[in-house]
Design an enzyme around this catalytic site. Structure first.
Site, PDB file in Angstrom:
ATOM      1  N   ASP A  13       1.061   1.883   9.520  1.00 52.03           N
ATOM      2  CA  ASP A  13       0.483   1.481  10.811  1.00 52.03           C
ATOM      3  C   ASP A  13       1.516   1.387  11.929  1.00 52.03           C
ATOM      4  O   ASP A  13       1.156   1.187  13.084  1.00 52.03           O
ATOM      5  CB  ASP A  13      -0.203   0.116  10.696  1.00 52.03           C
ATOM      6  CG  ASP A  13      -1.416   0.148   9.795  1.00 52.03           C
ATOM      7  OD1 ASP A  13      -1.880   1.249   9.457  1.00 52.03           O
ATOM      8  OD2 ASP A  13      -1.901  -0.935   9.413  1.00 52.03           O
TER       9      ASP A  13
ATOM     10  N   ASP B 230       5.750  -5.722   6.195  1.00 55.74           N
ATOM     11  CA  ASP B 230       6.258  -7.015   6.656  1.00 55.74           C
ATOM     12  C   ASP B 230       6.075  -8.103   5.604  1.00 55.74           C
ATOM     13  O   ASP B 230       6.940  -8.962   5.442  1.00 55.74           O
ATOM     14  CB  ASP B 230       5.611  -7.421   7.984  1.00 55.74           C
ATOM     15  CG  ASP B 230       4.101  -7.455   7.937  1.00 55.74           C
ATOM     16  OD1 ASP B 230       3.514  -6.948   6.961  1.00 55.74           O
ATOM     17  OD2 ASP B 230       3.494  -8.005   8.872  1.00 55.74           O
TER      18      ASP B 230
ATOM     19  N   THR C 198       5.503   0.796   6.647  1.00 58.83           N
ATOM     20  CA  THR C 198       4.147   0.488   7.085  1.00 58.83           C
ATOM     21  C   THR C 198       3.613   1.696   7.814  1.00 58.83           C
ATOM     22  O   THR C 198       4.180   2.118   8.832  1.00 58.83           O
ATOM     23  CB  THR C 198       4.078  -0.751   8.001  1.00 58.83           C
ATOM     24  OG1 THR C 198       2.790  -0.804   8.605  1.00 58.83           O
ATOM     25  CG2 THR C 198       5.144  -0.732   9.065  1.00 58.83           C
TER      26      THR C 198
ATOM     27  N   ILE D  28      -4.990  10.252   3.860  1.00 56.19           N
ATOM     28  CA  ILE D  28      -3.765  10.246   4.664  1.00 56.19           C
ATOM     29  C   ILE D  28      -2.653   9.492   3.948  1.00 56.19           C
ATOM     30  O   ILE D  28      -1.496   9.936   3.911  1.00 56.19           O
ATOM     31  CB  ILE D  28      -4.041   9.627   6.047  1.00 56.19           C
ATOM     32  CG1 ILE D  28      -4.972  10.528   6.867  1.00 56.19           C
ATOM     33  CG2 ILE D  28      -2.742   9.387   6.813  1.00 56.19           C
ATOM     34  CD1 ILE D  28      -5.410   9.942   8.184  1.00 56.19           C
TER      35      ILE D  28
ATOM     36  N   GLY E 137       0.808  -1.214   0.000  1.00 57.52           N
ATOM     37  CA  GLY E 137       0.000   0.000   0.000  1.00 57.52           C
ATOM     38  C   GLY E 137       0.839   1.262   0.000  1.00 57.52           C
ATOM     39  O   GLY E 137       2.042   1.235   0.254  1.00 57.52           O
TER      40      GLY E 137
END
Length: 541
Positions: A272, A242, A270, A430, A153
């Site tokens: 997150d 990951d 990532t 975002i 992503g």
């Protein structure tokens, strides 16, 4: 996911600092056994190998043990499997930009401690090899043919990492052959490549997304390594999360099996912040900053009407770091829901009862929910737990919509009060923004650390800050589990104190969490870091 074997190859040696520019000691089983024969090595464990991601035997981890409980989880090196590869002086020593640097090169014995909060009797613990330029390099500038690929992503900072790898190779090492792989892993064998130069990437850091394109899945190890070999590529830079790093690990293993002089470096991505070991992932600061806009909008909407409720869904598939930090930064949030902390809707102590109480007290409220929260509450007929995307991630339902519907239904059913609810989902907004100033600097350090490592012959590693110092970390260490918010940590307690929300979990859940004995997350504990704006080591870059 790979896991550490019970008995990896372990070389027990005293680790000493013996000179500023000593050539790295790339140990293998043969040298350890020969050392053991003359009594200099106390013990060597058996050669226990682990299974790779495709069922093939993977190289064993390189683990070096020293005095006082010192353990170095080292990364592979080209010299581990190539006989006597030639080395060359590092061109950085002739770079005028580095003429003012007090020490050009990282000491060969420099390592970075994973845990820095210790007691006087604590063992020295696990360390990783420090990132940075070495005195000798294993590639001549004109022989380097580098490639860069972005997978998974979108995330703020992707273009900055690409730019800094290209400019760093050009300006610091004189490399002129750099290509970008178009469209993720599948681009190795199905798409065209893009020539990359400092001129072509000059202003890409001002844009969101990735100029190389990206995709999920498409990993075919044999085809990818065939493409690398056919194109004459000898340095591979893989930017991704990951799942992407697992793929990079398999690519490295296949390259090693074929005996190719190709260095593989991973740059962890990532949004997150769910990658373990490293302090934080790039793009996280930007995501928290951008999330403030959505929270501010929800707060304005909520306080402008009677019994207004603003619901904001933020990223966080399995880890609630963005939601937690955005909540703490905002101070306008009344309730934060994350995947790590279960909650319930109905009954005493439930979310709906808390909403009623907060509306009576304040007349409005703001709820922040991470996308992976509450999935277990959605009825089985609505769930898609068994479905995955191309990267192997579990497909999730929109918890924000589900939560909004249940809140509206509760108040309509009980007719206690009329509410005005607004739902905001800024997720893709975002992800698509350019990185902020903090992340731009961080991306530069990541890129430079990666290219210093490959030029020095290291391979099969990912790079990132560990307690503020950049280090080279074996692939298997960052793919064996995910980084998650520790709900028994002080940072989560600070959030509960800030929002005055109930914890929603019972005492048994709390005791179970404590029994797991998870170490405090590097990013979260002020004893291990300096908050979100972690001090980053620039001396080696």
């Amino acid at each position: 996911m790979g896991s550490l074997p019970d008995a990896p190859i372990v070389h027990s040696i005293p680790v000493e600092s013996s000179g500023r520019h000593r050539k790295p000691n790339h140990l293998n089983l043969r040298t350890s056994l020969s050392s053991a024969s003359n009594g200099s090595v106390p013990r060597v464990r058996s050669d226990s190998r682990r299974m790779g991601s495709e069922g093939k035997t993977a190289p064993p981890p390189k683990v070096v043990c020293g005095d006082a409980g010192y353990v170095l989880e080292d990364v592979p090196h080209l010299a581990d499997y190539l006989p006597d590869p030639p080395t060359y002086p590092n061109p950085l020593q002739n770079n005028p930009a580095y003429s003012v640097v007090k020490q050009y090169f990282v000491n060969a014995d420099d390592t970075v401690a994973q845990k820095i909060v210790v007691h006087k009797d604590s063992p020295r613990g696990t360390h990783f090899r420090r990132a940075g330029p070495r005195q000798r390099v294993y590639f001549e500038s004109d022989e380097v043919h580098a490639c860069i690929v972005t997978c998974g992503g979108l995330c703020p900072g992707l273009n900055t990492v690409i730019r800094e790898i290209v400019c760093g190779l050009y300006d610091m090492y004189g490399v002129r052959k750099i290509i970008g792989i178009d469209g993720g892993y599948k681009g190795f064998y199905s798409c065209n490549t893009v020539d990359l130069t400092p001129k072509s990437v000059n202003d890409i850091h001002k844009r969101g997304g990735t100029i190389l394109g990206t995709s999920r899945g498409g990993h075919d190890t044999s085809k990818i390594v065939d493409s690398i070999e056919d194109r004459g590529v000898n340095q591979v830079y893989i930017i991704g999360g990951d799942g992407t790093q697992k793929g990079a690990s398999v690519i490295f293993e296949e390259i090693q099996r074929r005996g190719l002089k190709v260095a593989v470096a991973g740059i962890p991505k990532t949004i997150d912040n769910d990658i373990v070991v490293i302090d934080k992932s790039f793009g996280f600061d930007t995501a928290v900053e951008e999330a403030q806009r959505a929270i501010n909008a929800a707060h304005v909407e909520a306080e402008s009407v009677e019994n207004g409720i603003g619901v904001v869904k933020l990223m966080g598939r399995n880890s609630g770091f963005i939601a937690m930090y955005a909540t703490l930064a905002s101070r306008d949030v009344d309730c934060c829901l994350i995947p790590e902390s279960p909650f319930h809707l109905e009954g005493k102590g439930g979310l709906l009862a808390f909403i009623e109480r907060r509306l009576k007290e304040n007349g409005h409220m703001v709820i922040v929910v991470a996308e992976g929260a509450g999935q277990e509450l959605i009825t089985e007929s609505m769930r898609s737990m068994e479905h995955q995307d191309a990267s192997g991630n579990k497909l999730l339902l929109d918890v924000g919509l589900w939560l909004s519907h249940n809140i509206k239904d509760h108040f309509a059913r009980n007719q206690k009060m009329t509410i005005n609810l607004k739902y905001i989902d800024p997720t893709y907004m975002i992800r698509a923004v350019p990185s902020n100033a903090s992340d731009n600097v961080y991306c530069t350090l990541l890129a430079h650390s990666a290219l210093h490592g490959t030029m020095a012959g290291y391979t099969g590693f990912t790079v990132g800050p560990v307690n503020g110092r950049h280090a080279y970390i074996p692939f298997h260490r960052i793919t064996e589990k995910q980084n998650k918010v520790v709900i028994t940590d002080r940072m989560w307690a600070r959030l509960l104190s800030s929002t005055n929300q109930p914890s929603f979990i019972n005492q048994k859940d709390i005791e179970d969490a404590k029994k797991e004995d998870e170490p405090p997350t590097q990013l979260l504990d002020e004893e291990n870091s300096h908050g979100v704006g972690i001090h980053l080591d620039t001396s080696a870059n």
